[in-house]
Design an enzyme around this catalytic site. Structure first.
Site, mmCIF file in Angstrom:
data_model
loop_
_atom_site.group_PDB
_atom_site.id
_atom_site.type_symbol
_atom_site.label_atom_id
_atom_site.label_comp_id
_atom_site.label_asym_id
_atom_site.label_seq_id
_atom_site.Cartn_x
_atom_site.Cartn_y
_atom_site.Cartn_z
ATOM 1 N N TYR A 180 -14.083 -2.879 14.814
ATOM 2 C CA TYR A 180 -12.772 -2.596 14.218
ATOM 3 C C TYR A 180 -12.741 -2.963 12.733
ATOM 4 O O TYR A 180 -11.838 -2.567 12.004
ATOM 5 C CB TYR A 180 -11.652 -3.359 14.941
ATOM 6 C CG TYR A 180 -11.452 -2.963 16.390
ATOM 7 C CD1 TYR A 180 -11.990 -1.785 16.885
ATOM 8 C CD2 TYR A 180 -10.732 -3.765 17.261
ATOM 9 C CE1 TYR A 180 -11.821 -1.424 18.207
ATOM 10 C CE2 TYR A 180 -10.553 -3.405 18.583
ATOM 11 C CZ TYR A 180 -11.106 -2.243 19.053
ATOM 12 O OH TYR A 180 -10.935 -1.883 20.369
ATOM 13 N N ASP A 213 -20.779 -2.395 31.068
ATOM 14 C CA ASP A 213 -20.479 -1.418 32.123
ATOM 15 C C ASP A 213 -20.516 -2.087 33.491
ATOM 16 O O ASP A 213 -19.655 -1.853 34.343
ATOM 17 C CB ASP A 213 -21.431 -0.210 32.047
ATOM 18 C CG ASP A 213 -22.866 -0.594 31.686
ATOM 19 O OD1 ASP A 213 -23.103 -1.757 31.315
ATOM 20 O OD2 ASP A 213 -23.756 0.272 31.771
ATOM 21 N N ASP A 216 -11.156 -6.038 24.114
ATOM 22 C CA ASP A 216 -9.931 -5.232 24.097
ATOM 23 C C ASP A 216 -9.812 -4.456 25.406
ATOM 24 O O ASP A 216 -8.764 -4.449 26.066
ATOM 25 C CB ASP A 216 -10.023 -4.260 22.900
ATOM 26 C CG ASP A 216 -8.702 -3.602 22.578
ATOM 27 O OD1 ASP A 216 -7.718 -3.899 23.278
ATOM 28 O OD2 ASP A 216 -8.646 -2.791 21.643
ATOM 29 N N ASP A 264 -7.472 -5.647 29.171
ATOM 30 C CA ASP A 264 -6.444 -4.806 29.785
ATOM 31 C C ASP A 264 -6.771 -4.508 31.243
ATOM 32 O O ASP A 264 -5.887 -4.505 32.100
ATOM 33 C CB ASP A 264 -6.279 -3.491 29.000
ATOM 34 C CG ASP A 264 -5.244 -3.631 27.898
ATOM 35 O OD1 ASP A 264 -5.034 -4.780 27.443
ATOM 36 O OD2 ASP A 264 -4.647 -2.615 27.489
#
Ligand code: NAD
Length: 368
Positions: A141, A230, A254, A258
């Site tokens: 980011y 993964d 991130d 969630d």
């Protein structure tokens, strides 16, 4: 003599005022029982600041936050400001606070509260109690990015068609400081640390893995597990109760935080902490948004914010007793069957009683 803590309170927008007021009420009650005085200063950010000052994070707010011992944030944003230009959107206040306060670690506990197991989309969730430590100010980011136009000359040839790129960049220092937070947390818990990376493909991930292995020599009691991201995404679903502390990069954190938030269901229940250099104020907030659809109606669940205040007491000030008393009061309140609207469908229907923000806050205080 009483200990004193200065808390900057940023209600923000929507339900922000209701939930931060509830959390401060609980925090003051729990602290006074432990001979601690809480001083609060309210600051404006988000849409409320756009209305008042024309920008989402006024200098006065960032200055006030820096001068405090810790910051409690509600949430920002809402449809009223959806048409504001991107640089001035309410959500910019969060990014500004993170960078202004140098908050490089995001800590999100993932816990299924007793009585709320049915909130999990998993069939048999078991006892889930782990923490995700996400690096917050580095990685893809913040790495170099851009677009090469068709026809640009690069050292290895001419670009045919546009090329867009983002780069994952981490320094040893950035990785080591977040690993240390994670190892230290693991030491205080069940002494298991999972590093999530993509070391089979990414050079930067291999550096994370090497540094984690090196640091593990300083923490011989902590079991270090390394998982590719993964695989970690699958294991979070198949064996969530086996995790204790998970540490990972900004991007992977991130996404996984969630996913983890969903495993325990109820959005109104989940707290978080963002911390930086020792001695500097951290930022504590629920993970949900400003819920404009229920703002001002005494319908918001304040428990995520109340639990964020408990995290503040533990992480910022080492006030374990106060933190525990708040968390225990939340547990007792849920066990007594009280539920806000977002979690009413959960639990034994004979015992469950729908209440508002004010009533559930009062019950938490009584249960301290
Ligand atoms: N950190 C933040 O400040 C933050 C985070 C996410 C979203 N937002 C902003 O919040 C605004 C609304 O976003 P959204 O609707 O996508 O997400 P949201 O989290 O605000 O709401 C999603 C749904 O969950 C419910 N909900 C959320 N928190 C609740 C609580 N404590 N008690 C009861 N119900 C609750 C809401 O009523 C809504 O139905 C947007 O402007 C968004 O950008 C801010």
């Amino acid at each position: 003599m009483a200990k004193k803590y200065n808390i900057a309170v940023i209600p923000g927008d929507g339900i922000g005022q209701e939930i931060t007021s509830a959390a401060i009420e609980v925090l003051e009650a729990a602290s006074s029982r432990n001979n601690i005085e809480i001083f609060t200063k309210e600051l404006t950010a988000g849409g409320a600041a756009i209305d008042k000052f024309g920008l989402p994070l006024p200098q006065e707010t960032i200055g006030g936050a820096k001068d405090s011992d810790a910051v409690l944030l509600g949430a920002v944003g809402g449809p009223k400001w959806d048409t504001v230009e991107p640089e001035l959107r309410p959500e910019r206040a969060i990014l500004g606070l993170r960078s202004g306060l140098g908050l490089y670690a995001n800590i999100r506990p993932v816990v299924i509260h007793e009585g709320l197991e049915a909130a999990s989309p998993l069939k048999n969730p078991g006892k889930i109690d782990f923490i995700i430590v996400r690096e917050l100010t580095g990685g893809i980011y913040f790495g170099k990015n851009g677009v090469y136009q068709s026809g640009d000359r690069l050292p290895d040839g001419t670009v045919k068609g546009k090329i867009a790129y983002d780069t994952e960049v981490y320094s040893e220092g950035e990785i080591n400081r977040i690993l240390k937070i994670a190892f230290d947390l693991a030491m205080k818990r069940r002494k298991k640390l999972t590093l999530v990376d993509k070391a089979n493909v990414l050079v930067s991930s291999r550096m994370w893995r090497n540094l984690a292995r090196q640091m593990s020599f300083d923490y011989p009691d902590v079991e270090l597990e390394c998982l590719y991201v993964d695989n970690a995404a699958m294991q979070l679903i198949s064996r969530p109760s086996s995790f204790d502390v998970i540490v990972t990069s900004n991007l992977f954190g991130d996404i996984l935080s969630d996913e983890a938030g969903q495993i325990v269901g109820s959005i109104g229940m989940l707290p978080s902490a963002s911390i930086g250099e020792e001695g500097k104020p951290g930022l504590f907030e629920p993970i949900h948004g400003s819920a404009p659809d229920i703002a001002g109606q005494n319908r918001a669940n304040p428990l995520g914010t109340i639990l964020s205040a408990a995290m503040m007491m533990r992480i910022m000030f080492g006030e374990e007793e106060v933190a525990y008393s708040i968390e225990n009061a939340v547990r007792k309140t849920l066990a007594s069957g009280l539920r806000t609207g977002d979690i009413t469908f959960v639990g034994d229907s004979n015992n469950v009683k729908l209440v508002g923000t004010a009533e559930i806050t009062k019950a938490v205080i009584e249960n301290l």
